[in-house]
Design a protein around this motif. Sequence first.
Motif, PDB file in Angstrom:
ATOM      1  N   GLU A  27      37.226 -35.771 -35.802  1.00 56.92           N
ATOM      2  CA  GLU A  27      38.706 -35.589 -36.176  1.00 56.92           C
ATOM      3  C   GLU A  27      39.055 -36.774 -35.660  1.00 56.92           C
ATOM      4  O   GLU A  27      39.726 -36.985 -36.409  1.00 56.92           O
ATOM      5  CB  GLU A  27      39.094 -34.527 -35.489  1.00 56.92           C
ATOM      6  N   VAL A 107      49.968 -37.408 -31.919  1.00 51.87           N
ATOM      7  CA  VAL A 107      48.719 -37.783 -32.009  1.00 51.87           C
ATOM      8  C   VAL A 107      48.623 -38.870 -32.788  1.00 51.87           C
ATOM      9  O   VAL A 107      48.197 -40.730 -33.069  1.00 51.87           O
ATOM     10  CB  VAL A 107      47.089 -36.869 -32.381  1.00 51.87           C
TER      11      VAL A 107
ATOM     12  N   ASN B 349      61.443 -32.355 -40.196  1.00 50.36           N
ATOM     13  CA  ASN B 349      59.797 -31.806 -41.255  1.00 50.36           C
ATOM     14  C   ASN B 349      59.714 -31.192 -42.302  1.00 50.36           C
ATOM     15  O   ASN B 349      58.554 -31.353 -43.153  1.00 50.36           O
ATOM     16  CB  ASN B 349      59.419 -30.472 -39.522  1.00 50.36           C
ATOM     17  N   SER B 353      58.412 -31.991 -45.677  1.00 50.42           N
ATOM     18  CA  SER B 353      57.269 -31.352 -46.098  1.00 50.42           C
ATOM     19  C   SER B 353      58.000 -31.065 -47.979  1.00 50.42           C
ATOM     20  O   SER B 353      56.922 -30.460 -48.449  1.00 50.42           O
ATOM     21  CB  SER B 353      57.456 -29.706 -45.651  1.00 50.42           C
ATOM     22  N   ARG B 620      41.339 -28.476 -32.359  1.00 49.23           N
ATOM     23  CA  ARG B 620      39.895 -28.180 -33.884  1.00 49.23           C
ATOM     24  C   ARG B 620      41.901 -27.868 -33.586  1.00 49.23           C
ATOM     25  O   ARG B 620      41.841 -26.125 -34.164  1.00 49.23           O
ATOM     26  CB  ARG B 620      39.256 -27.988 -33.610  1.00 49.23           C
ATOM     27  N   LYS B 621      43.045 -28.384 -34.576  1.00 48.53           N
ATOM     28  CA  LYS B 621      43.860 -27.908 -34.821  1.00 48.53           C
ATOM     29  C   LYS B 621      44.166 -26.598 -36.095  1.00 48.53           C
ATOM     30  O   LYS B 621      44.384 -25.595 -36.275  1.00 48.53           O
ATOM     31  CB  LYS B 621      45.269 -28.499 -35.238  1.00 48.53           C
ATOM     32  N   PHE B 661      39.400 -38.157 -20.492  1.00 52.12           N
ATOM     33  CA  PHE B 661      40.007 -37.966 -21.875  1.00 52.12           C
ATOM     34  C   PHE B 661      40.389 -39.401 -22.303  1.00 52.12           C
ATOM     35  O   PHE B 661      41.449 -39.329 -20.786  1.00 52.12           O
ATOM     36  CB  PHE B 661      40.652 -36.999 -22.530  1.00 52.12           C
ATOM     37  N   PHE B 662      40.970 -40.100 -22.966  1.00 53.18           N
ATOM     38  CA  PHE B 662      41.921 -40.533 -23.496  1.00 53.18           C
ATOM     39  C   PHE B 662      43.042 -40.065 -24.404  1.00 53.18           C
ATOM     40  O   PHE B 662      42.908 -39.299 -24.626  1.00 53.18           O
ATOM     41  CB  PHE B 662      40.897 -42.483 -23.722  1.00 53.18           C
ATOM     42  N   LEU B 663      44.291 -41.323 -24.524  1.00 54.32           N
ATOM     43  CA  LEU B 663      44.881 -40.736 -24.484  1.00 54.32           C
ATOM     44  C   LEU B 663      45.423 -39.298 -25.754  1.00 54.32           C
ATOM     45  O   LEU B 663      45.747 -38.266 -25.979  1.00 54.32           O
ATOM     46  CB  LEU B 663      46.949 -41.482 -24.528  1.00 54.32           C
ATOM     47  N   PRO B 664      44.542 -39.755 -27.021  1.00 53.56           N
ATOM     48  CA  PRO B 664      45.055 -39.501 -28.338  1.00 53.56           C
ATOM     49  C   PRO B 664      44.230 -37.822 -27.854  1.00 53.56           C
ATOM     50  O   PRO B 664      44.733 -37.179 -28.818  1.00 53.56           O
ATOM     51  CB  PRO B 664      44.261 -40.359 -29.179  1.00 53.56           C
ATOM     52  N   GLN B 665      43.021 -38.314 -26.751  1.00 53.00           N
ATOM     53  CA  GLN B 665      42.621 -37.435 -27.012  1.00 53.00           C
ATOM     54  C   GLN B 665      43.510 -35.549 -26.281  1.00 53.00           C
ATOM     55  O   GLN B 665      43.802 -34.439 -26.729  1.00 53.00           O
ATOM     56  CB  GLN B 665      41.182 -37.227 -25.811  1.00 53.00           C
ATOM     57  N   MET B 667      46.584 -35.751 -26.227  1.00 55.27           N
ATOM     58  CA  MET B 667      47.845 -35.518 -27.937  1.00 55.27           C
ATOM     59  C   MET B 667      46.878 -34.377 -28.685  1.00 55.27           C
ATOM     60  O   MET B 667      48.074 -34.127 -28.871  1.00 55.27           O
ATOM     61  CB  MET B 667      48.308 -36.691 -27.780  1.00 55.27           C
ATOM     62  N   ALA B 668      45.926 -34.403 -29.160  1.00 52.96           N
ATOM     63  CA  ALA B 668      45.574 -33.456 -29.281  1.00 52.96           C
ATOM     64  C   ALA B 668      45.043 -32.050 -29.004  1.00 52.96           C
ATOM     65  O   ALA B 668      45.671 -31.256 -29.986  1.00 52.96           O
ATOM     66  CB  ALA B 668      43.638 -34.010 -30.179  1.00 52.96           C
ATOM     67  N   GLU B 671      48.520 -31.067 -28.974  1.00 53.51           N
ATOM     68  CA  GLU B 671      49.836 -30.474 -29.987  1.00 53.51           C
ATOM     69  C   GLU B 671      48.938 -29.077 -30.445  1.00 53.51           C
ATOM     70  O   GLU B 671      48.639 -27.885 -31.629  1.00 53.51           O
ATOM     71  CB  GLU B 671      49.245 -31.621 -31.452  1.00 53.51           C
ATOM     72  N   ASN B 710      58.298 -38.995 -26.740  1.00 51.50           N
ATOM     73  CA  ASN B 710      57.576 -38.488 -27.587  1.00 51.50           C
ATOM     74  C   ASN B 710      56.569 -37.749 -27.337  1.00 51.50           C
ATOM     75  O   ASN B 710      55.986 -36.037 -27.804  1.00 51.50           O
ATOM     76  CB  ASN B 710      57.696 -38.498 -28.924  1.00 51.50           C
ATOM     77  N   ILE B 711      55.806 -38.740 -26.562  1.00 54.02           N
ATOM     78  CA  ILE B 711      53.996 -38.024 -25.960  1.00 54.02           C
ATOM     79  C   ILE B 711      54.290 -37.167 -24.760  1.00 54.02           C
ATOM     80  O   ILE B 711      54.020 -35.418 -23.661  1.00 54.02           O
ATOM     81  CB  ILE B 711      53.073 -39.048 -25.385  1.00 54.02           C
ATOM     82  N   MET B 714      56.106 -32.735 -25.828  1.00 61.03           N
ATOM     83  CA  MET B 714      54.651 -32.549 -26.754  1.00 61.03           C
ATOM     84  C   MET B 714      53.962 -32.297 -25.208  1.00 61.03           C
ATOM     85  O   MET B 714      54.029 -31.108 -25.314  1.00 61.03           O
ATOM     86  CB  MET B 714      54.339 -33.894 -27.778  1.00 61.03           C
TER      87      MET B 714
END
Lengths: 227, 812
Positions: A27, A107, B349, B353, B620-621, B661-665, B667-668, B671, B710-711, B714
């Motif tokens: 992903e 992200v 948002n 949308s 896994r959102k 983990f690095f940052l995007p992980q 954050m995922a 989220e 923003n990080i 979240m």
Amino acid sequence: MPDSEFALDRGEILRYLGYRGQEIGPELDREIRRMGEECLRCAKPRYLYRVFPVELRGDAPVIGGVELLGEDIARHLRGAVSCAVMAATLGHEPERAMLRLGQRSTVSQVIFNAACTALIESVSDACEGEIIRYAGERGLLTSYRYSPGYGDFPLTQQRQILGLLEAETRLGITLTDSMLMLPRKSVSALIGLYPQGSGVRRGGTTCQTCENYENCAFRKEGCGCGG
Amino acid sequence: MAANGFLLIDGAMGTELQKRGLKTGTPPELLNLTDPDVVRAIHRDYVNAGADIITANTFGANARKLGGGGEVARVIAAGIRLAREAGARRVALDMGPTGALLEPMGAMSFREAYDLYREQVLAGVEAGADLVLIETMSDLLEAKAALLAVKENSSLPVYITMTFMADGRTFLGTSPAIAAVVFSALGADAVGINCSLGPEETEPFVREMLEWATVPVVVQPNAGLPDATSGETVYHVGPEEFARAVGRMLDAGVTVAGGCCGTTPEHIAALRREMEKRKAARPEIRRRTVFTSAQELVSLHNIKTSSPAGEDAGRGMGTVAVIGERINPTGKKKIKDALRSGSFDTILNEAISQEEAGAEILDVNAGLPEINEPETLERLVKELQAVTGLPLQIDSSDPQALERACRIYAGKPIINSVNGKEESLAAILPIAKKYGAAVVGLTLDERGIPDRAEDRLAVAEKILNRALEYGIPREDVLIDCLTMTVSTNQAQAGETLRAVGLVTEKLGLRTVLGVSNISFGLPNRELLNATFLANAFARGLSLPILNPLSGRYMDVVASWRVLNGQDAGAERYIETYVNRETVYKSYVNKTSSDVMSTGKVMSTESAGEGDIMGIVLSGRKMMIADAVRAALESRSPMEVINDLLIPAINAAGDRFEKGQFFLPQLMASAETVKLGFDVIRDRAKTGEVTSKGKILLATVKGDIHDIGKNIVKMLLSNYGYEIVDLGRDVEPELVVETVKREHIRLVGLSALMTTTVKAMKETIDLLHASHADCRIMVGGAVLNQEYARLVGADFYARDAQESARIAQEVLP
């Protein structure tokens, strides 16, 4: 002005994300690819440079009538016969995309930001490449990119530096009262042009050797300053 | 008028100054004071070349560029005088960009930009300028501020030109068509193009402007593309070549022309000779109903049809455009909350949308009795423009709110609405006229909503006539024939449809209609609404106001566009539907649960609660919602939060700290947890989920780097805190005010630049001075432990994970 397409290096994007060999799931992998494409889609890379003779007022270098302040830039340009002033930007569209992505997914926003940083780096490199060619044709050597805010070269000179390029009308780069360039993915820098045998050695990693390394805003934010 | 109805403007000042050896580096406008003879001599050369209009050397003479000290008035007075002394027939006060980018992309407010221009205009009027030239603009909104400053503080004619790149857009994404539409509507005396490009490259964009402008078109190209590599900027197009190229644009309908960078008195003299060869002729002006943002344009027209033999088959059916209805607090708790708190994320948002679902215009309504609507609507419109390029329909019954929102809107909006009551007409129509907006007229008046279609037509006609009296063009008047609930009065559905037909046929006006009201009180509302919508289209409806997130309505729209010819060759229809399975199935022999599943597709595999940790860690959102629902079967909402979600986000935080983990992980994972929280909040009863307290977050005044903030936001929202996010470039006063009003006990401030750490300190000082009962954490790239102490913060958060630890300490 750039006439070629710019490519994005995935390794560079990861580097700006603080990647240190962690396993990347499918992903995240897809998202990195998607944000890279989005960055290339909405960026409008532009750059510009002009070469000025370096004059001296006392010890201070003067280019295009602008006296450059601080010891570090004076040291940087010591022995230079001329100085290229450059600026590069990705334009405003990535800024808008960044705000929009921020509403949807942090992200995505963080990855997009890193992709844009990688791209502005490669655009700046392209501009620098032209300056190196320009210097080479005249038998001159170049130093690395030096920007307002490095060392004791005051950020407040940003306005004059951009003024030398008419960067506002030519590239669409504006400054806030706190000397922040907008669009944020913009770079301004000076590159000295030196005669052969003046002891200048080109290249080397510039970020780590920078005196501002410890406190560098851009580095901590995960984006280079362009130096 | 000089030659045959044309007006000739002079050429470049800057490049002429450089030619005479004047240095760059100081504002060239100061030369009006220091080197008046040089400036006057350049003007005189242009007068001798035959220019009708001499542009005073005042382009950058604003307080921001010149600094304070009353310089603006002095420099402008001198500039106008020099042009006059040179023998100018008409002298233009020249105004360029302020040099700062406006909100929301930049930090300068509309008001600040307006005030800078106002100062220049007042000085120009005082000095006796004959007209104002606003030029080299990239930002539509900044140009609008300048234009309003002229119109509100003088009676001088005003020309306005923007500068376009080779891709046909300004730096901020405005096209020539949009500039032409917006400034025509705002009452400029001429619109046009200057700078950046040579005459050759400018021509197609000038033709585009001629197509859309309803006022004269002006062009001032450069003498070719600039070539600046070796120090000096050089332009290569000579006088004759320049004049011939501009001559072609005169033939196309341009009536005012001159030169920009690199042009000389010789260029202008050559252009004058071209003007003398021909007569000015503006092509026929096309009247179209059109709305714009700064980046997008929506226009309505009738589709030309022809018979099989190729003859014109008469007036075709009109195109349609969808107005998204969802930014409206009526019946929507989340939007109400957002408007009350001033934290607009939910609404932004909703805008995105709707755009993704195919809306082409967004209705924006912020009407809640307990809030300050004018202020809220203005800020909402401003923020919406940062995240969506769609034109907006500004929806309010409060004239003050409408005016404030229209004023700062970058583009040509729709005002929703005026009605046939005298009071409404007198209050709303002047606003529509002044701000160049289209306006929706509701067919009701002092007697209420007429029952008969003919009587609604009469109200529409009255609104139209009054609009025309105010100078609003016919095509900018839109009529809403008002949808009544069919369950209470069945005859009314037919009358509304008939009224749509009458207004379309008899008045030739475009109509707007909110469709949802028709089905109030009946089951399966989407079905009724869709049927009603299809029929309204057939009567001529142009602008349905609906929920674009309903696939059913968008199906009707897509299919209607085949029938009215808007979707030429049914291309888009085929592309959309060729592989899409129909969601409407036969009712025969099926139980009710099998049919009409127009909603979400249920995932076949459903996760159990035990997987929450794994789902969060792998980000896994898609799966978290089901897992949380499963968990809620056996646990209370607070148990799910405390025993499942928070341990999962803590585990992700641990991995981040250990470098796994690095940052995007991280954050995922964050989220994913947030989506879990959303499920719980939607399902929980009032009081079942208790907040752990409110945290205010802001990026300080002057700084607009907000990714770090923003990080943090979240991540913190995953610990059960309520986050009040004031955004970026936040005034210290707003922080203090919000802390007090919302009883906030933890404030997080971020700053990225050394130059904005000052603003951070000011904010903290103000919080201390006001005795706010809160702790303060700070973060941002230039900060460290010691700086944090120096600015007076209680905590330094080196990263988002640390901010979560601090929050748990302050608000356990």
